[in-house]
Design an enzyme around this catalytic site. Structure first.
Site, short mmCIF file in Angstrom:
data_model
loop_
_atom_site.label_atom_id
_atom_site.label_comp_id
_atom_site.label_asym_id
_atom_site.label_seq_id
_atom_site.Cartn_x
_atom_site.Cartn_y
_atom_site.Cartn_z
CG ASP A 46 -14.44 36.81 -42.36
OD1 ASP A 46 -13.32 36.04 -42.47
OD2 ASP A 46 -14.79 37.13 -43.37
CB SER A 47 -11.59 32.60 -39.49
OG SER A 47 -10.68 33.33 -38.63
CG ASP A 85 -10.91 39.09 -42.65
OD1 ASP A 85 -10.25 39.65 -43.35
OD2 ASP A 85 -11.15 37.99 -42.21
CE LYS A 114 -7.70 38.69 -44.59
NZ LYS A 114 -8.95 38.07 -45.11
CD GLU A 116 -13.22 36.81 -48.30
OE1 GLU A 116 -14.08 36.45 -49.18
OE2 GLU A 116 -13.08 36.31 -46.88
CD GLU A 183 -8.71 30.84 -47.32
OE1 GLU A 183 -8.75 32.29 -46.99
OE2 GLU A 183 -9.28 30.06 -46.71
O1 KIV Z 1 -10.58 35.09 -41.60
C1 KIV Z 1 -9.45 34.41 -41.71
O2 KIV Z 1 -9.08 34.02 -40.67
C2 KIV Z 1 -8.73 34.66 -42.87
C3 KIV Z 1 -7.63 33.83 -43.07
C4 KIV Z 1 -7.81 32.46 -43.18
C5 KIV Z 1 -6.61 34.32 -43.99
O3 KIV Z 1 -9.03 35.56 -43.56
#
Ligand code: KIV
Length: 273
Positions: A46-47, A85, A114, A116, A183
């Site tokens: 989600d980055s 994500d 993934k 959080e 992280e």
């Molecule tokens: O969204 C992302 O890029 C991440 C990484 C920083 C692990 O979750």
């Protein structure tokens, strides 16, 4: 068939496994290039908010955004495992919605998801696993908690907080996650949690002892306009290379030297008769 979550689950360095190499990608060419490098895992993070969509945090990413980018990455048919994500609020409103959203990411091409959080997310982790969707955890400086944390701050700086993070990691492991991203924590905490777990840890700003490392594509390649975090190692300056190449194109167009004879379709036979 790419590397499965089941195989990745066994990749502990202390059992002699090679470190897991994970990198983010958000579109087909990006996925193709990183896959050609032989990485183990591609994360559609989600980055995408920060590095592609120009947003300040990940809270603005929607399921529609994620499905769009996961489909683009999956179109590269990578040999690497594709993990996606789950964006903010896609798993906070209950198990039913979490499973529906996890399934949408799988249908877009993800092989696992993934999310959080630790002990507060166990019911959702179990529901996803019950729906046959492999889950990766994410602890420490979890970017979706930026408002609750009061900024992007290194986490687990006290022994109590470090112990709580280990408890969260053990609970996620018990629930059945196949790996956990750690992280933005002191290296000693990365070591502690890695030693405590049987599933692999993948670090980003968590020191050298985790079972793998992950970096964001744009940070690694010098394509980001954000100040690099302390833990980023930049391996190329593609941003400058792009500007230089486009400047040469600009000069050629303005000088009338592009296109030349080799770059045009010839006049059809008989045209000038
Ligand atoms: O969204 C992302 O890029 C991440 C990484 C920083 C692990 O979750």
């Amino acid at each position: 068939m790419s590397l499965s979550a089941l195989t990745l689950r066994t990749r502990k360095r202390r059992h002699g496994a090679e470190p897991i190499v994970m990198v983010t990608a958000y579109d087909e060419p990006g996925a193709r290039y990183v896959d050609a490098a032989g990485v183990d895992m591609i994360l559609v993070g989600d980055s995408v908010a920060n590095v592609v969509l120009g947003q300040a945090d990940t809270l603005h990413v929607t399921m529609a955004d994620m499905v769009h980018h996961v489909s683009a990455v999956a179109a590269a048919r990578p040999a690497a495992h594709l993990v996606a994500d789950m964006p903010w609020l896609s798993y906070h409103l209950g198990e039913f919605e979490a499973v529906a959203n996890g399934a949408a990411l799988v249908r877009a091409g993800a092989e696992s998801v993934k999310l959080e959080g630790g002990r507060n997310r166990l019911s959702v982790v179990r529901a996803l696993l019950d729906a046959e969707i492999p889950v990766m955890g994410h602890l420490g400086l979890t970017p979706q908690s930026v408002l609750a944390f009061g900024g992007f701050k290194v986490q687990s700086k006290t022994r109590e907080a470090a112990n709580a993070l280990v408890e969260d990691a053990l609970a996620l492991q018990e629930a059945g996650v196949y790996a956990i991203v750690i992280e933005g924590v002191p290296a000693v905490v990365g070591t502690m949690v890695t030693e405590a777990l049987e599933v692999p840890t993948i670090g980003i700003g968590a020191g050298p002892d985790t079972d793998g490392q992950v970096l964001v594509f744009h940070d690694l390649l010098g394509l980001s306009n954000r100040k690099p975090a302390k833990f980023v190692r930049q391996y190329a300056d593609l941003g400058s290379a792009i500007t230089e190449a486009v400047s040469r194109y600009r000069d050629d167009v303005r000088a009338g030297t592009f296109p030349d004879d080799s770059e045009v379709y010839p006049t059809p036979a008989g045209w000038l008769d």
